[in-house]
Scaffold this active site. Sequence first.
Site, PDB file in Angstrom:
ATOM      1  N   GLU A  24       0.839  -1.086  -0.132  1.00  0.00           N
ATOM      2  CA  GLU A  24       0.134  -0.025   0.039  1.00  0.00           C
ATOM      3  C   GLU A  24       0.858   1.180   0.022  1.00  0.00           C
ATOM      4  OE1 GLU A  24      -3.888   2.059   2.328  1.00  0.00           O
ATOM      5  OE2 GLU A  24      -2.921   0.058   2.986  1.00  0.00           O
ATOM      6  N   LYS A  63      -8.768  -0.867   1.074  1.00  0.00           N
ATOM      7  CA  LYS A  63      -9.734  -1.308   1.906  1.00  0.00           C
ATOM      8  C   LYS A  63     -10.575  -2.358   1.055  1.00  0.00           C
ATOM      9  CE  LYS A  63      -9.841  -0.061   6.036  1.00  0.00           C
ATOM     10  NZ  LYS A  63      -8.533  -0.992   6.292  1.00  0.00           N
TER      11      LYS A  63
END
Length: 433
Positions: free
Chosen positions: A231, A247
């Site tokens: 990420e 997410k």
Amino acid sequence: MSTPSTASCIILPLSDLPADFRRRALAWAAAFLHCAYFEPNGLAYPHGPFDHVLAVATEAATAAGSLAELRALAQPAPAPRPRCGFITYDTKNDIEALTSQNFTGFAWPQLHFFTPQTWLLWRADAVEIHGQTADILTQILAQTVPAGPTLQVPLLRPRLAKADYLRAVEAIREDILNGEVYELNLCQEFYAENVTLAPADVFWRLMETSPAPFAGFIRWHDHFLLCASPERFLAHRAPRIISQPIKGTIRRGTTLAEDEQQRQTLLHDEKERAENLMIVDLVRNDLARVAQTGTVRVPELFGLYPFRHLWQMISTVEADLRPDANLEDVLRATFPMGSMTGAPKIRAMQLIEHYENTRRGLYSGSIGYVWPDGEFEFNVVIRSLQYRQDTGYLSFQVGSAITYDSDPEREYAECLLKAKALLEVLGTVIQQA
């Protein structure tokens, strides 16, 4: 990628270097008290992965140790050296009126960015050695990288018992029903004590098991971070700033057909989409605080990307940075990243302190670098091992986003899924309570 200019630079064609040059270079660098290695693993990623950089410095390194001292790092610098380092989750306490009193097995400084004496920069067909270059290649090539010893890591113990985790999820659902938060990222620690391991060797094992575009190896004195993060937190490519929150998680399938079925399941999962959208809105609001008016945009929403063990749902938020905003301003507006806190962010962080029983340290923080022209890149520290060589304390944390629709058992299973690669690398399992 910025191109640093320096009076001292050696350019080495990759074709002239041994195949294990990366490993030899890290073995050399890991002996320094300040070491930062950023490994993109040759992976494609929207807007690119980490630059491939290795930086080292001695005890006497010049370093920034606070948000205020970072201000100068956002300005174009006459010195040609990058700054490399980390920001721990507890930097939140300098940004908001927050405190952290939970247990910690680590003593990371809250924030640390050092100026390297020597740094290596990998290009497509060459490696550049910058800074102090005398005898560096000889020292690196002299390193031997034998196969690491068989790891003997004891069973990892949960700092939070499963029953307590399940009760915490139910309590958070009640908080959501009462309007305290919309979403909260609840994390838990698994740890072992008196562990002896070779950090660089374990890092390469992690890269083989779980290659990631924002991976990294950090040494600060006796503290080590071995990171396999997928990420991006923030990138600055003038004038743009880019954030790509993750997410939404589902395991990979074992066949092509099952893998596509898993991808479709994640794509159409209303709970995962709702989690992602809430964090995208939070990131949009964060970036708007330092963006030129009207420039915040979402070029990709609910993108699905495959990793070794998981499918991840990734969205991209961009904005044009205000000319007067510096790195300190950007971090005060955006840190910690919403994907690791929840929304609204301040109340979520207060509840995180209440429900978790371990301070996160570098987990949920960030590692990265700032180039001399002010451009920067930071990841989100997840899928990572933290290790203290002096005490033998070994730890990792995993978490998931809790919403009102969360099922406690499913959230616990997601935590274990995220822990899979780390357990595989360590050759151990979690001790069941």
